[in-house]
Scaffold this active site. Structure first.
Site, PDB file in Angstrom:
ATOM      1  N   CYS A 410      11.798   1.788  16.305  1.00 57.87           N
ATOM      2  CA  CYS A 410      10.962   0.834  17.018  1.00 57.87           C
ATOM      3  C   CYS A 410      10.358  -0.232  16.114  1.00 57.87           C
ATOM      4  O   CYS A 410      10.363  -1.423  16.430  1.00 57.87           O
ATOM      5  CB  CYS A 410       9.870   1.573  17.776  1.00 57.87           C
ATOM      6  SG  CYS A 410       8.913   2.672  16.743  1.00 57.87           S
ATOM      7  N   HIS A 454       4.726   4.188  18.669  1.00 59.91           N
ATOM      8  CA  HIS A 454       5.750   3.235  19.085  1.00 59.91           C
ATOM      9  C   HIS A 454       5.266   1.826  18.730  1.00 59.91           C
ATOM     10  O   HIS A 454       4.079   1.601  18.502  1.00 59.91           O
ATOM     11  CB  HIS A 454       5.979   3.364  20.596  1.00 59.91           C
ATOM     12  CG  HIS A 454       7.225   2.687  21.070  1.00 59.91           C
ATOM     13  ND1 HIS A 454       8.421   2.782  20.422  1.00 59.91           N
ATOM     14  CD2 HIS A 454       7.453   1.887  22.162  1.00 59.91           C
ATOM     15  CE1 HIS A 454       9.342   2.085  21.061  1.00 59.91           C
ATOM     16  NE2 HIS A 454       8.781   1.522  22.134  1.00 59.91           N
ATOM     17  N   ASP A 470      10.224  -4.563  25.260  1.00 56.14           N
ATOM     18  CA  ASP A 470      10.440  -3.457  24.328  1.00 56.14           C
ATOM     19  C   ASP A 470      11.873  -3.494  23.837  1.00 56.14           C
ATOM     20  O   ASP A 470      12.783  -3.006  24.512  1.00 56.14           O
ATOM     21  CB  ASP A 470      10.149  -2.120  25.014  1.00 56.14           C
ATOM     22  CG  ASP A 470      10.157  -0.980  24.015  1.00 56.14           C
ATOM     23  OD1 ASP A 470      10.561  -1.211  22.861  1.00 56.14           O
ATOM     24  OD2 ASP A 470       9.760   0.139  24.400  1.00 56.14           O
TER      25      ASP A 470
END
Lengths: 659, 327
Positions: A410, A454, A470
């Protein structure tokens, strides 16, 4: 007696108490201290097996001087939570080195209790507390062994007796201990400085450098727990917002200081129903509070920044619980503040030329913002892999990632994506936090662990405001569906097997109850304890009064248990006769210990000739006791009733039955 | 002078306290056995270690409160409650304990006096009891539902009755935080015989008598007829006499080795009373060893002549209780 040398069993239990007291600290201390202290305790225990003499003074004295010197050398001072605990451990180990008499052992054990308790200042989870409870019973067992030298019993029997006595003492102490715990008035403000020295709490920082999140992703400790008022939103909506990072220096993302200040509230427009929930945040020693996107307001003692991140006014040093409401559908900052726009477009000059070129080409070819975002996500989706074992990146980290390694998690994706957006002229920022969580069905709450950390991006689009993108989801949808480790797949170790994870997550319920009932029991909840009894905000004095009354009740109960009348020797007939004699004694006619009933009857007759009932009772007793082998139950009962009904007056000479 | 006055005032105060509050003072009168301990006579105070321990507990409590650490507070409360409640266990260690018999063996002054105290308990075993008499301290355990015997060795410096005095029975069971104690003052005294003179002259026998004694050798003469006991040898049975009576009779012979020795207090010139008593005690001892009948003549009484354990005890007792001994 106080200077009697210890038996080997007594010393062994004392050494065991000292060891369990030091052990929780030892696992935490730097090896510089852990190794010598551990060696000292072990060496002394071995030495005592061969010779019942203290470690000689020429060896102890240098150690006594050495430890404080080492501590000052390492920490800079002797006081404070961390150096203080090291000093206490060292002194306790040295005390064991000279422990030879009962008096020494007493001192060592009392001090061990203190050291044991101080371990809770560093870790107060349920597991540690339970271990400490066991250690306390060991301490009590050692104290008992000092009282009852087990020379006459086999060592194992003695040990079992001691341990059982220690555990029993703690068990018997539960009512009084709980009352004291619940009603002991808490301090409004600390008497001396609250701890400021940083401890090894992991958590989100206000900086995202390559590798920072990686540490978190393999850390399974809980970050926070959430209970939703209504059914929880779907898992892929569970973006827990933490620090928002604006500033990129070429390798790391960080947050400028001034964004801590709050701004006008009307920037956030919500649509749909708000979600209410309650978060219990584990201590992090940082100021970040987590919230579901987007929080409608900040909890007490915290502010909401312009970028919608929540910042507590004080570092979260203890478990913190707060209630929030969030809107999952929202429009944020539809007109972008010029200052924000400048920050959201800023890039460090002289870094990552190829990424800039790519973004410039997209801007030229595609033109519109949405298309550029789609192009970037498509690029990630087609060519990139999600893995926790990301290769190292060079100076131009974004270029290296985008064009060389193409493997990462991430952090890499969010960083590269935000960079590309800014390079293409779209305002963008990195948001760190947590994603997802584990739903505990039994306890009806979600647990979010550090490994759920994250990072994602937000881009500003005209007319829509800040929109969450995302990029990791584009590469590995499982990350959002299943969690980081499941998505990485390859990096699972044997102790991270799925079923074990599930078991741990289920077991977390117990931790939650512990947190609820004990760790979270603060002054506020204590004050509301007496609400059912009509006292809304209990004062310290009222709590203290309740404490006194309840503990007196418990002690009275214990006292009754201790001095309760013993079952008299003999049968019911003897008991009744004893009552009769007691009545006679109160009336001034005590039976001599060597006096039989007939002689007593003669004396009674001489003194109170008109007391027929008394005469009759004594005669009945003689008949029942001596004239029949087994007196009938009814006769004995009748006798007992008659004795109970007999009333004697103290007045000399005049004794008559009443009623 | 001033100190003497203060001491007098203090003892008067104690006497007053004893009169008014007999249960609160340890100046209790001697009481007859059995003595049973109950809550009226058991006292409790924290030990020095108990005080130290509560100090440590207080520090832990303050720390837990200060750092707002609830688990630490909970454990501190538990430990505190456990240590506090040990006072009840301590009390139960002494409660319902019974001293039901005391046996003493007579001894001579200057020798150790052996005392056996018999304790009795109910269903619970008692641990870590400590009995102190004068400067003698002894630790013992009692089994459940049983009797325990504690052997003490006391010194007996003076002849006469030696009172046991107050016994202090205490215990710091279970954790050494509290001490419970009680005073026992049994109405028991041990008889202490006079000191044995170490280098006493031999028994005052006439030389002629001594020769006669050796000449007679082991000549036996019939002393008395008595009833048959199962262990008597058959040859000692007096068959004719038995036939005259309905039971078996046995001839009892007495070995006589000469005329009786007279141990006369008045005949010992040039010695003070204690020295005389010492010598007489030694002579009693020697006469018993030589199996010579002896009579003891004291200013106020005459014992014997006789021989044997009973006679010996009677003589030594008379010697022990001569005026001038222990009260």
């Amino acid at each position: 007696m106080r200077t009697t040398p210890l038996t080997s069993a007594q010393f062994a239990l004392t050494a065991a108490s000292v060891s369990v007291a030091i052990l929780p600290h030892l696992l935490r201390l730097p090896w510089l201290f852990a190794v010598p202290i551990g060696l000292l305790v072990i060496g002394r225990s071995v030495q005592r097996r061969y010779r019942a003499a203290p470690i000689p003074g020429w060896l102890r004295l240098p150690l006594i001087l050495l430890f404080p010197a080492l501590i000052v050398f390492h920490y800079g001072n002797l006081f404070g939570r961390e150096p203080g605990s090291v000093l206490a451990c060292a002194m306790l180990a040295l005390k064991l080195a000279e422990t030879e008499t009962r008096r020494d052992a007493h001192a060592a054990i009392a001090f061990a209790g203190f050291v044991l308790m101080s371990a809770l200042l560093f870790a107060d989870s349920l597991g540690v507390s339970l271990l400490l409870l066991a250690a306390l019973s060991l301490l009590l067992a050692a104290l008992r062994e000092l009282e009852v030298p087990g020379t006459s019993r086999p060592p194992l029997v003695a040990l079992r007796e001691d341990l059982r006595a220690g555990a029993f003492a703690l068990f018997a102490a539960v009512p009084l201990g709980l009352i004291a715990f619940v009603f002991l008035p808490r301090l409004g403000s600390p008497l001396w400085g609250a701890p400021t020295d940083a401890t090894a709490h992991t958590g989100l920082g206000d900086r995202m450098a390559p590798g920072t999140l990686q540490e978190l992703l393999i850390d399974d400790s809980p970050a926070f727990r959430v209970r939703f008022d209504d059914p929880a939103p779907p898992r892929n909506d569970l973006y827990w917002r933490g620090p928002v990072l604006w500033y990129f220096d070429g390798s790391a993302w960080s947050r400028p200081e001034f964004f801590g200040s709050s701004r006008a509230e009307d920037e956030l427009r919500t649509a749909g129903r708000a979600i209410g929930y309650e978060i219990t945040l584990e201590p992090s020693d940082r100021r970040w509070l987590l919230a579901l996107d987007m929080p409608l307001a900040a909890p007490d003692n915290a502010v909401r920044g312009a970028d919608m991140s929540l910042v507590s006014r004080t570092p979260v040093a203890n478990l913190l619980r707060y209630r929030l409401r969030s809107a999952p559908r929202y429009q944020l900052e539809t007109t972008l503040d010029p200052v924000h726009r400048r920050f959201a477009l800023e890039l460090p000059p002289g870094f990552d030329p190829r990424a800039r070129a790519l973004a410039a080409r997209w801007r030229r070819d595609l033109g519109n913002d949405e298309a550029i975002i789609r192009a970037a996500l498509a690029l990630f989706h087609d060519r990139f892999f999600y893995t926790l074992n990301a290769p190292l990146l060079g100076r131009d980290s974004v270029d290296d990632f985008l064009f060389e390694t193409r493997r990462g998690f991430c952090e890499h994706f969010a960083s590269a994506f935000t960079f590309l957006m800014r390079a293409a002229g779209i305002p963008a920022r990195v948001v760190t936090g947590y994603q997802g969580g584990y739903y505990n069905e039994v306890g009806d709450y979600w647990i979010v662990r550090q490994s759920d950390a994250h990072a994602w991006s937000e881009v500003w689009l005209a007319g829509r405001g800040w929109v969450r993108v995302d990029p990791t989801a584009a590469v590995s949808p499982q990350r959002v569906e299943l969690g980081a480790r499941a998505a990485a797949g390859d990096s699972a170790r044997w102790y991270q097997a799925d079923w074990l994870q599930t078991l741990r997550n289920e077991f977390d319920l117990v931790n939650r109850y512990w947190n609820d009932a004990v760790v979270q029991f603060n002054a506020l909840r204590q004050r509301s304890l007496l609400t059912p009894f009509g006292i809304d905000k209990a004062e310290d004095s009222e709590l203290f009064a309740v404490l006194m009354v309840l503990s007196s009740l418990v002690l009275a109960l214990a006292l009754w248990w201790v001095i309760r009348a013993e079952r008299p020797d003999g049968d019911a007939l003897d008991a009744a006769y004893a009552r009769l004699c007691a009545k006679l004694a109160r009336a001034g006619m005590a039976r001599d210990p060597a006096e039989g009933p007939r002689r007593l009857a003669a004396r009674v007759a001489a003194r109170w000739p008109d007391q027929r009932e008394l005469q009759r009772l004594l005669a009945v007793y003689v008949r029942l006791r001596y004239a029949c082998a087994l007196p009938s139950t009814t006769a004995v009962r009748a006798f007992a009733r008659a004795v109970a009904a007999l009333r004697l007056r103290r007045s000399p000479g005049v004794v008559r039955p009443i009623g | 002078m001033n100190r003497l006055a203060a001491a007098t005032r203090w003892s008067r105060l104690l006497e007053f306290a004893e009169r008014r509050l007999p249960a609160l003072t340890r100046l209790k009168r001697a009481e007859s056995l059995p003595i049973r301990l109950d809550r009226h006579r058991i006292y409790v105070l924290p030990t020095r270690f108990g005080a130290l321990f509560s100090l440590v507990l207080a520090v832990m409590l303050l720390g837990a409160l200060n750092y707002n650490n609830n688990p630490a507070l909970l454990l501190t409360c538990l430990l505190g409650a456990a240590s506090y409640q040990s006072v009840f266990q301590a009390f139960r260690t002494l409660n319902r304990l019974e001293l039901h018999a005391i046996r003493t063996e007579p001894c001579h002054a200057g020798e150790p006096l052996r005392v056996a105290l018999h304790f009795r308990t109910d269903a619970r075993p008692r641990r870590s009891l400590c009995l102190r008499v004068d400067a003698v301290e002894i630790r013992f355990d009692l089994p459940a539902a049983g009797e325990g015997c504690v052997h003490l060795t006391l010194d007996a410096p003076q002849r006469g009755w030696r009172r046991l005095g107050r016994l202090r029975l205490s215990s710091t069971y279970p954790f050494g935080l509290f001490e419970v104690w009680s005073w026992l003052h049994p109405d028991v005294a041990a008889l202490v015989y006079p000191r044995l003179e170490p280098q006493a002259p031999p028994l005052p026998l006439d030389p002629a008598e001594a020769q006669w004694q050796t000449a007679r050798g082991s000549g036996d003469e019939l002393a008395v007829l008595r009833e048959y006991r199962p262990t008597d040898p058959l040859r000692t049975i007096a068959w004719k006499a038995s036939a005259r009576h309905d039971t078996l009779l046995v001839k009892e012979f007495e070995r006589r080795r000469g005329r009786d020795v007279v141990l006369d207090f008045g005949a010992l010139h040039g010695l003070d009373r204690e020295a005389r008593l010492s010598r007489l005690a030694r002579w009693v001892f020697l006469a018993e060893a030589a199996q010579v009948r002896y009579a003891l003549v004291l200013p106020d009484q005459r014992l014997g002549p006789g021989l044997g354990a009973e006679h010996r005890h009677a003589c030594l007792r008379a010697l022990a209780l001569q005026p001038g001994g222990a009260p």
